[in-house]
Motif scaffolding. Structure first.
Motif, PDB file in Angstrom:
ATOM      1  N   LYS A   1       0.818  -1.222   0.000  1.00 56.74           N
ATOM      2  CA  LYS A   1       0.000   0.000   0.000  1.00 56.74           C
ATOM      3  C   LYS A   1       0.847   1.266   0.000  1.00 56.74           C
ATOM      4  N   THR A   2       2.151   1.136   0.286  1.00 50.14           N
ATOM      5  CA  THR A   2       2.985   2.336   0.403  1.00 50.14           C
ATOM      6  C   THR A   2       3.444   2.883  -0.943  1.00 50.14           C
ATOM      7  N   ASN A   3       3.623   2.010  -1.938  1.00 50.10           N
ATOM      8  CA  ASN A   3       4.184   2.414  -3.229  1.00 50.10           C
ATOM      9  C   ASN A   3       5.507   3.150  -3.045  1.00 50.10           C
ATOM     10  N   ASN A   4       6.309   2.674  -2.108  1.00 48.37           N
ATOM     11  CA  ASN A   4       7.578   3.308  -1.790  1.00 48.37           C
ATOM     12  C   ASN A   4       8.694   2.288  -2.044  1.00 48.37           C
ATOM     13  N   ILE A   5       9.637   2.662  -2.913  1.00 46.05           N
ATOM     14  CA  ILE A   5      10.713   1.746  -3.304  1.00 46.05           C
ATOM     15  C   ILE A   5      11.578   1.358  -2.101  1.00 46.05           C
ATOM     16  N   ASP A   6      11.891   2.313  -1.231  1.00 45.17           N
ATOM     17  CA  ASP A   6      12.728   2.008  -0.065  1.00 45.17           C
ATOM     18  C   ASP A   6      12.050   0.986   0.849  1.00 45.17           C
ATOM     19  N   THR A   7      10.781   1.178   1.081  1.00 44.89           N
ATOM     20  CA  THR A   7      10.034   0.236   1.933  1.00 44.89           C
ATOM     21  C   THR A   7       9.986  -1.133   1.286  1.00 44.89           C
ATOM     22  N   LEU A   8       9.813  -1.151  -0.013  1.00 48.65           N
ATOM     23  CA  LEU A   8       9.768  -2.414  -0.744  1.00 48.65           C
ATOM     24  C   LEU A   8      11.116  -3.136  -0.684  1.00 48.65           C
ATOM     25  N   GLU A   9      12.204  -2.393  -0.814  1.00 51.73           N
ATOM     26  CA  GLU A   9      13.533  -2.994  -0.730  1.00 51.73           C
ATOM     27  C   GLU A   9      13.787  -3.583   0.661  1.00 51.73           C
ATOM     28  N   ILE A  10      13.323  -2.902   1.694  1.00 47.74           N
ATOM     29  CA  ILE A  10      13.464  -3.429   3.057  1.00 47.74           C
ATOM     30  C   ILE A  10      12.710  -4.748   3.168  1.00 47.74           C
ATOM     31  N   PHE A  11      11.511  -4.782   2.610  1.00 51.92           N
ATOM     32  CA  PHE A  11      10.717  -6.015   2.643  1.00 51.92           C
ATOM     33  C   PHE A  11      11.433  -7.132   1.883  1.00 51.92           C
ATOM     34  N   ILE A  12      11.953  -6.817   0.718  1.00 49.12           N
ATOM     35  CA  ILE A  12      12.654  -7.819  -0.098  1.00 49.12           C
ATOM     36  C   ILE A  12      13.852  -8.391   0.669  1.00 49.12           C
ATOM     37  N   ASN A  13      14.639  -7.512   1.292  1.00 45.27           N
ATOM     38  CA  ASN A  13      15.807  -7.974   2.054  1.00 45.27           C
ATOM     39  C   ASN A  13      15.416  -8.817   3.266  1.00 45.27           C
ATOM     40  N   LYS A  14      14.298  -8.498   3.861  1.00 42.26           N
ATOM     41  CA  LYS A  14      13.840  -9.220   5.048  1.00 42.26           C
ATOM     42  C   LYS A  14      13.176 -10.553   4.689  1.00 42.26           C
ATOM     43  N   HIS A  15      12.561 -10.610   3.519  1.00 41.26           N
ATOM     44  CA  HIS A  15      11.763 -11.781   3.132  1.00 41.26           C
ATOM     45  C   HIS A  15      12.255 -12.364   1.803  1.00 41.26           C
ATOM     46  N   ARG A  16      13.495 -12.754   1.738  1.00 44.10           N
ATOM     47  CA  ARG A  16      14.095 -13.269   0.505  1.00 44.10           C
ATOM     48  C   ARG A  16      13.392 -14.513  -0.032  1.00 44.10           C
ATOM     49  N   LYS A  17      12.769 -15.289   0.839  1.00 42.75           N
ATOM     50  CA  LYS A  17      12.094 -16.512   0.399  1.00 42.75           C
ATOM     51  C   LYS A  17      10.574 -16.342   0.380  1.00 42.75           C
ATOM     52  N   SER A  18      10.139 -15.114   0.344  1.00 40.13           N
ATOM     53  CA  SER A  18       8.709 -14.843   0.404  1.00 40.13           C
ATOM     54  C   SER A  18       7.990 -15.286  -0.871  1.00 40.13           C
ATOM     55  N   SER A  19       6.763 -15.698  -0.693  1.00 38.07           N
ATOM     56  CA  SER A  19       5.936 -16.050  -1.855  1.00 38.07           C
ATOM     57  C   SER A  19       5.448 -14.795  -2.570  1.00 38.07           C
ATOM     58  N   TYR A  20       5.776 -13.634  -2.039  1.00 40.02           N
ATOM     59  CA  TYR A  20       5.332 -12.370  -2.627  1.00 40.02           C
ATOM     60  C   TYR A  20       6.359 -11.753  -3.570  1.00 40.02           C
ATOM     61  N   LEU A  21       7.448 -12.460  -3.876  1.00 38.38           N
ATOM     62  CA  LEU A  21       8.496 -11.894  -4.736  1.00 38.38           C
ATOM     63  C   LEU A  21       7.957 -11.494  -6.109  1.00 38.38           C
ATOM     64  N   GLU A  22       7.094 -12.306  -6.686  1.00 44.22           N
ATOM     65  CA  GLU A  22       6.521 -11.972  -7.991  1.00 44.22           C
ATOM     66  C   GLU A  22       5.651 -10.724  -7.877  1.00 44.22           C
ATOM     67  N   ASN A  23       4.882 -10.632  -6.821  1.00 48.49           N
ATOM     68  CA  ASN A  23       4.050  -9.441  -6.600  1.00 48.49           C
ATOM     69  C   ASN A  23       4.911  -8.204  -6.444  1.00 48.49           C
ATOM     70  N   MET A  24       6.078  -8.361  -5.788  1.00 46.31           N
ATOM     71  CA  MET A  24       6.987  -7.230  -5.606  1.00 46.31           C
ATOM     72  C   MET A  24       7.507  -6.733  -6.945  1.00 46.31           C
ATOM     73  N   SER A  25       7.834  -7.666  -7.820  1.00 45.85           N
ATOM     74  CA  SER A  25       8.317  -7.276  -9.152  1.00 45.85           C
ATOM     75  C   SER A  25       7.262  -6.479  -9.894  1.00 45.85           C
ATOM     76  N   ASN A  26       6.039  -6.938  -9.831  1.00 46.20           N
ATOM     77  CA  ASN A  26       4.927  -6.218 -10.494  1.00 46.20           C
ATOM     78  C   ASN A  26       4.751  -4.836  -9.888  1.00 46.20           C
ATOM     79  N   LEU A  27       4.838  -4.753  -8.574  1.00 40.64           N
ATOM     80  CA  LEU A  27       4.670  -3.463  -7.916  1.00 40.64           C
ATOM     81  C   LEU A  27       5.797  -2.515  -8.276  1.00 40.64           C
ATOM     82  N   LEU A  28       7.025  -3.022  -8.336  1.00 38.67           N
ATOM     83  CA  LEU A  28       8.169  -2.185  -8.709  1.00 38.67           C
ATOM     84  C   LEU A  28       8.001  -1.629 -10.115  1.00 38.67           C
ATOM     85  N   GLN A  29       7.462  -2.390 -11.034  1.00 43.47           N
ATOM     86  CA  GLN A  29       7.265  -1.940 -12.396  1.00 43.47           C
ATOM     87  C   GLN A  29       6.243  -0.812 -12.462  1.00 43.47           C
TER      88      GLN A  29
END
Length: 135
Positions: free
Chosen positions: A105-133
């Motif tokens: 909900k934040t649409n913030n790249i920094d927040t998203l990067e923190i999430f990615i680093n914290k959850h490297r094995k997350s099932s949401y990685l594909e969703n993160m890629s879509n959100l980043l785009q």
């Protein structure tokens, strides 16, 4: 010989009585569905034949309570108390899910990067890629 027989009978009766008491106490604690009551049973009857079942029931009751509260803090607290249970992995999955909802909900790249680093094995990685785009 009679003394030994009498002693044996007395010991058997004591064993039967104490076993019967622990069974009654276990039934009462189990029916209460109360974590404090079950913990009381465990402290009064350590190493009883119901020990493992009582601990599993505590885990299950705490898990149900945690699900009802459905918050990151409560899932983390559950993992802290019940790190090695069948529910701890599920609790971590729910934490990931709730954190993803917040991050998405934040649409913030920094927040998203923190999430990615914290959850490297997350099932949401594909969703993160879509959100980043879309950012």
């Amino acid at each position: 010989m009679k003394k030994i027989t009498v002693l044996f009978i007395v010991l058997c009766l004591i064993g039967f009585y104490s076993c019967n008491q622990s069974e009654k106490a276990w039934e009462k604690a189990k029916q209460s569905k109360s974590v404090p009551e079950i913990q009381k049973f465990l402290s009064e009857y350590p190493n009883s034949k119901f020990d493992n079942v009582a601990k599993l029931l505590i885990d299950s009751l705490d898990w149900i309570k945690t699900l009802k509260l459905n918050s990151i803090e409560n899932y983390k607290s559950f993992i802290g108390k019940h790190a090695i249970t069948k529910f701890s992995k599920k609790a971590q999955t729910f934490i990931d899910s709730l954190e993803w909802i917040i991050v998405s909900k934040t649409n913030n790249i920094d927040t998203l990067e923190i999430f990615i680093n914290k959850h490297r094995k997350s099932s949401y990685l594909e969703n993160m890629s879509n959100l980043l785009q879309n950012i």
